[in-house]
Design a protein around this motif. Structure first.
Motif, PDB file in Angstrom:
ATOM      1  N   PRO A   1       0.533  -1.073  -0.132  1.00  0.00           N
ATOM      2  CA  PRO A   1       0.323   0.135   0.526  1.00  0.00           C
ATOM      3  C   PRO A   1       0.856   1.492   0.486  1.00  0.00           C
ATOM      4  CG  PRO A   1      -0.579  -1.308   2.225  1.00  0.00           C
ATOM      5  CD  PRO A   1       1.058  -2.230   1.284  1.00  0.00           C
ATOM      6  N   THR A   2       0.188   2.365  -0.729  1.00  0.00           N
ATOM      7  CA  THR A   2       1.090   3.414  -0.612  1.00  0.00           C
ATOM      8  C   THR A   2       0.541   3.905   0.219  1.00  0.00           C
ATOM      9  OG1 THR A   2      -0.246   4.447  -2.925  1.00  0.00           O
ATOM     10  CG2 THR A   2       1.601   3.271  -2.977  1.00  0.00           C
ATOM     11  N   ASP A   3       1.434   5.615   0.990  1.00  0.00           N
ATOM     12  CA  ASP A   3       0.656   6.271   2.211  1.00  0.00           C
ATOM     13  C   ASP A   3       0.367   7.289   1.367  1.00  0.00           C
ATOM     14  OD1 ASP A   3       0.328   7.521   4.160  1.00  0.00           O
ATOM     15  OD2 ASP A   3       2.212   6.517   4.928  1.00  0.00           O
ATOM     16  N   PRO A   4      -1.232   8.019   1.261  1.00  0.00           N
ATOM     17  CA  PRO A   4      -1.491   9.223   1.087  1.00  0.00           C
ATOM     18  C   PRO A   4      -1.349  10.041   2.113  1.00  0.00           C
ATOM     19  CG  PRO A   4      -3.425   8.012   2.543  1.00  0.00           C
ATOM     20  CD  PRO A   4      -1.726   7.140   2.392  1.00  0.00           C
TER      21      PRO A   4
ATOM     22  N   ARG B   1      -5.237  15.349 -13.146  1.00  0.00           N
ATOM     23  CA  ARG B   1      -6.163  13.833 -13.308  1.00  0.00           C
ATOM     24  C   ARG B   1      -5.196  12.490 -12.987  1.00  0.00           C
ATOM     25  NH1 ARG B   1      -5.058  16.313 -18.559  1.00  0.00           N
ATOM     26  NH2 ARG B   1      -3.845  14.705 -19.951  1.00  0.00           N
ATOM     27  N   LEU B   2      -4.119  13.443 -13.029  1.00  0.00           N
ATOM     28  CA  LEU B   2      -3.026  12.042 -12.352  1.00  0.00           C
ATOM     29  C   LEU B   2      -2.715  12.014 -10.962  1.00  0.00           C
ATOM     30  CD1 LEU B   2      -0.805   9.912 -13.348  1.00  0.00           C
ATOM     31  CD2 LEU B   2       1.376  12.406 -13.290  1.00  0.00           C
ATOM     32  N   GLU B   3      -2.771  13.259 -10.503  1.00  0.00           N
ATOM     33  CA  GLU B   3      -2.818  13.333  -8.868  1.00  0.00           C
ATOM     34  C   GLU B   3      -3.921  12.492  -8.444  1.00  0.00           C
ATOM     35  OE1 GLU B   3      -3.570  16.681  -6.078  1.00  0.00           O
ATOM     36  OE2 GLU B   3      -3.147  17.659  -7.157  1.00  0.00           O
ATOM     37  N   THR B   4      -5.199  12.751  -8.814  1.00  0.00           N
ATOM     38  CA  THR B   4      -6.454  12.082  -8.314  1.00  0.00           C
ATOM     39  C   THR B   4      -6.198  10.628  -8.700  1.00  0.00           C
ATOM     40  OG1 THR B   4      -7.924  13.933  -9.284  1.00  0.00           O
ATOM     41  CG2 THR B   4      -9.219  11.442  -9.142  1.00  0.00           C
ATOM     42  N   LYS B   5      -4.700  10.279  -9.568  1.00  0.00           N
ATOM     43  CA  LYS B   5      -5.074   8.607  -9.584  1.00  0.00           C
ATOM     44  C   LYS B   5      -4.377   8.906  -8.515  1.00  0.00           C
ATOM     45  CE  LYS B   5      -5.524   8.427 -14.504  1.00  0.00           C
ATOM     46  NZ  LYS B   5      -5.410   9.643 -15.206  1.00  0.00           N
ATOM     47  N   ILE B   6      -3.352   9.058  -8.435  1.00  0.00           N
ATOM     48  CA  ILE B   6      -2.382   8.528  -7.371  1.00  0.00           C
ATOM     49  C   ILE B   6      -3.172   8.814  -5.950  1.00  0.00           C
ATOM     50  CG2 ILE B   6      -0.374   9.263  -6.313  1.00  0.00           C
ATOM     51  CD1 ILE B   6       0.849  10.352  -8.863  1.00  0.00           C
TER      52      ILE B   6
ATOM     53  N   GLY C   1      -6.346   9.210  -5.137  1.00  0.00           N
ATOM     54  CA  GLY C   1      -7.555   8.004  -4.549  1.00  0.00           C
ATOM     55  C   GLY C   1      -6.671   6.784  -4.270  1.00  0.00           C
ATOM     56  N   GLU C   2      -5.790   6.376  -5.258  1.00  0.00           N
ATOM     57  CA  GLU C   2      -4.948   4.900  -5.022  1.00  0.00           C
ATOM     58  C   GLU C   2      -5.176   4.749  -4.212  1.00  0.00           C
ATOM     59  OE1 GLU C   2      -1.609   2.150  -6.002  1.00  0.00           O
ATOM     60  OE2 GLU C   2      -1.630   4.374  -6.161  1.00  0.00           O
ATOM     61  N   SER C   3      -4.021   5.501  -3.427  1.00  0.00           N
ATOM     62  CA  SER C   3      -3.558   5.320  -1.691  1.00  0.00           C
ATOM     63  C   SER C   3      -4.402   5.762  -0.945  1.00  0.00           C
ATOM     64  CB  SER C   3      -2.351   6.887  -1.414  1.00  0.00           C
ATOM     65  OG  SER C   3      -1.204   6.834  -2.651  1.00  0.00           O
ATOM     66  N   LEU C   4      -5.260   6.728  -1.076  1.00  0.00           N
ATOM     67  CA  LEU C   4      -6.522   6.977   0.535  1.00  0.00           C
ATOM     68  C   LEU C   4      -6.839   5.368  -0.082  1.00  0.00           C
ATOM     69  CD1 LEU C   4      -7.863  10.067  -0.770  1.00  0.00           C
ATOM     70  CD2 LEU C   4      -7.373   9.163   1.519  1.00  0.00           C
ATOM     71  N   PHE C   5      -7.429   4.571  -1.028  1.00  0.00           N
ATOM     72  CA  PHE C   5      -7.852   3.435  -1.170  1.00  0.00           C
ATOM     73  C   PHE C   5      -7.600   2.162  -0.656  1.00  0.00           C
ATOM     74  CE2 PHE C   5     -11.601   5.476  -2.743  1.00  0.00           C
ATOM     75  CZ  PHE C   5     -12.895   5.364  -2.147  1.00  0.00           C
ATOM     76  N   ASN C   6      -5.814   2.232  -1.147  1.00  0.00           N
ATOM     77  CA  ASN C   6      -5.533   1.479  -1.112  1.00  0.00           C
ATOM     78  C   ASN C   6      -4.402   0.406   0.202  1.00  0.00           C
ATOM     79  OD1 ASN C   6      -3.039   2.513  -0.888  1.00  0.00           O
ATOM     80  ND2 ASN C   6      -2.391   1.961  -2.844  1.00  0.00           N
ATOM     81  N   ASP C   7      -4.949   1.684   1.205  1.00  0.00           N
ATOM     82  CA  ASP C   7      -4.629   1.932   2.277  1.00  0.00           C
ATOM     83  C   ASP C   7      -5.491   0.509   3.585  1.00  0.00           C
ATOM     84  OD1 ASP C   7      -2.779   3.254   3.103  1.00  0.00           O
ATOM     85  OD2 ASP C   7      -3.604   5.061   4.080  1.00  0.00           O
TER      86      ASP C   7
END
Length: 413
Positions: free
Chosen positions: A143-146, A161-166, A168-174
């Protein structure tokens, strides 16, 4: 030394180190605070050759804090709610499918790849570890750290749109990462022959789906309460109560509190709720309050990460394993993102070199350290704690400092 004194010392250190960073280093807070704390801890080590009073005091403080419990059971809920509250909901809605795939399939694939490569890489430095424990390490480091990502990306000037991907991924993959870790932990602890596939699916489904449903309910209740009054003081307190009571409820129900808080934050923070439930004054106060909570907990968290050096068991082969792990983890992350990005890039007009930027911008942080601290000695806790620490320090200090330059060098508009 009681908890109020310890908390006071941590806040004082965070304030002093934060001031030094803003006044002199001028780095993003997450990077500056961690760097100053590590330098401070090294200075304390050197000073201990002449007088070990300060070292003993710092070591006592860090041994009195259950970092895993403090971060995963308390701080993480506040930090994820604050991060989700300030996430661009409309952009996230557009990017929802790649974000979902990154946070689920991406984490699962990364967990397996990391476990596999570490199983074959560790014997190079004379360490032989069972595959299930390598897989457990893969789960805690994937998991990456938001918390680390958010502030750095904003300063880097990444496209929305790139910031949102990174982010968003970090928020949920935690939340997903914690659930995967707990699932593999149960298998490693009880033995694979004592855990059925149905139990694994039940645990995973209850944690993930239950967390999201609880978050939607909390967000809806918060929205209805805020819509029915117009008093910014009480409305701020309502958001705080939603996080605190929601976290306690999630823990009692044994569902994912991180996923519940991310979902609740997205519901409360989206434009429709803001327009219908918050006056302009309330919106300003809610945003500023959660920004302050975010900054305060961030500063304390990264001071704690720097101080965690004191609980590490330093062995040369452990450090070498950590250095070997850095490039291997970056390769595994790149490969785990490759298929989803190729699948979605034409449909959603991805920015050039998205995979490279997401690989380098996927920072590891306190969550990985907290999970590593939860391992038992049988699960090679000391080894994986050192490897995790080396990866986190490299991730935040080197990747964090250079991701902005990478974005500019690739001329991402």
């Amino acid at each position: 030394m009681d908890y109020f004194v310890i908390a006071s010392i941590l806040v004082l250190m965070a304030a002093v180190f934060g001031y030094l960073n803003v006044r002199f280093l001028k780095m993003p807070n997450t990077i500056g605070l961690m760097l100053i704390t590590i330098i401070f801890t090294f200075a304390v080590f050197i000073l201990s050759y002449f007088d070990d009073s300060l070292l003993n005091a710092e070591r006592f403080i860090i041994t009195q804090i259950d970092f895993k419990t403090v971060l995963l059971d308390v701080m993480l809920s506040f930090l994820l709610f604050a991060g989700a509250l300030h996430t661009n909901f409309e952009q996230l809605k557009v990017q929802r499918w790649p974000v979902l795939v990154f946070a689920t399939l991406g984490v699962l694939l990364s967990t397996f790849l990391v476990g596999l490569v570490m199983f074959y890489a560790l014997p190079i430095v004379g360490l032989h570890v069972d595959f299930i424990y390598c897989l457990l390490f893969g789960a805690l480091i994937s998991p990456t750290d938001p918390i680390a990502v958010l502030g750095i990306l904003k300063k880097a000037g990444a496209p929305k749109r790139l910031e949102t991907k990174i982010v968003g991924e970090s928020l949920f993959n935690d939340g997903i990462g914690v659930v995967i870790f707990l699932t593999i932990y149960k298998i490693a602890d009880l033995g694979i022959e004592n855990v059925s596939a149905l139990e694994v699916l039940e645990l995973f489904g209850l944690e993930v789906i239950g967390g999201i449903i609880l978050g939607l309910i909390l967000g809806w209740i918060t929205y209805r309460l805020m819509k029915s009054i117009n008093d910014y003081d009480i409305e701020v307190i309502i958001t705080l109560a939603a996080v605190m009571a929601g976290t306690v409820l999630a823990q009692k129900l044994h569902i994912s509190a991180p996923l519940a808080m991310v979902t609740a934050g997205l519901v409360v923070g989206n434009d429709t709720v803001r327009d219908n439930a918050m006056s302009e004054t309330t919106e300003v106060y809610v945003d500023k309050f959660w920004e302050l909570i975010d900054i305060l907990l961030n500063t304390i968290l990264f001071v704690l990460i720097g101080m965690e050096m004191l609980v590490l068991t330093f062995k040369m082969e452990y450090l070498l394993a950590g250095l070997i792990a850095i490039p291997l983890l970056l390769i595994c992350r790149y490969l785990s993102l490759l298929v989803p990005i190729k699948f979605f890039e034409k449909k959603l007009n991805f920015v050039p070199k998205t995979n490279l930027i997401m690989t380098w911008g996927g920072l590891r942080g306190g969550i990985s350290i907290a999970l590593a601290l939860g391992l038992t000695q049988v699960m090679e806790r000391d080894l994986f704690l050192v490897i995790t620490y080396v990866v986190v320090v490299f991730s935040i200090l080197f990747q964090g400092l250079t991701v902005g330059k990478l974005i500019k060098k690739l001329e991402v508009k």
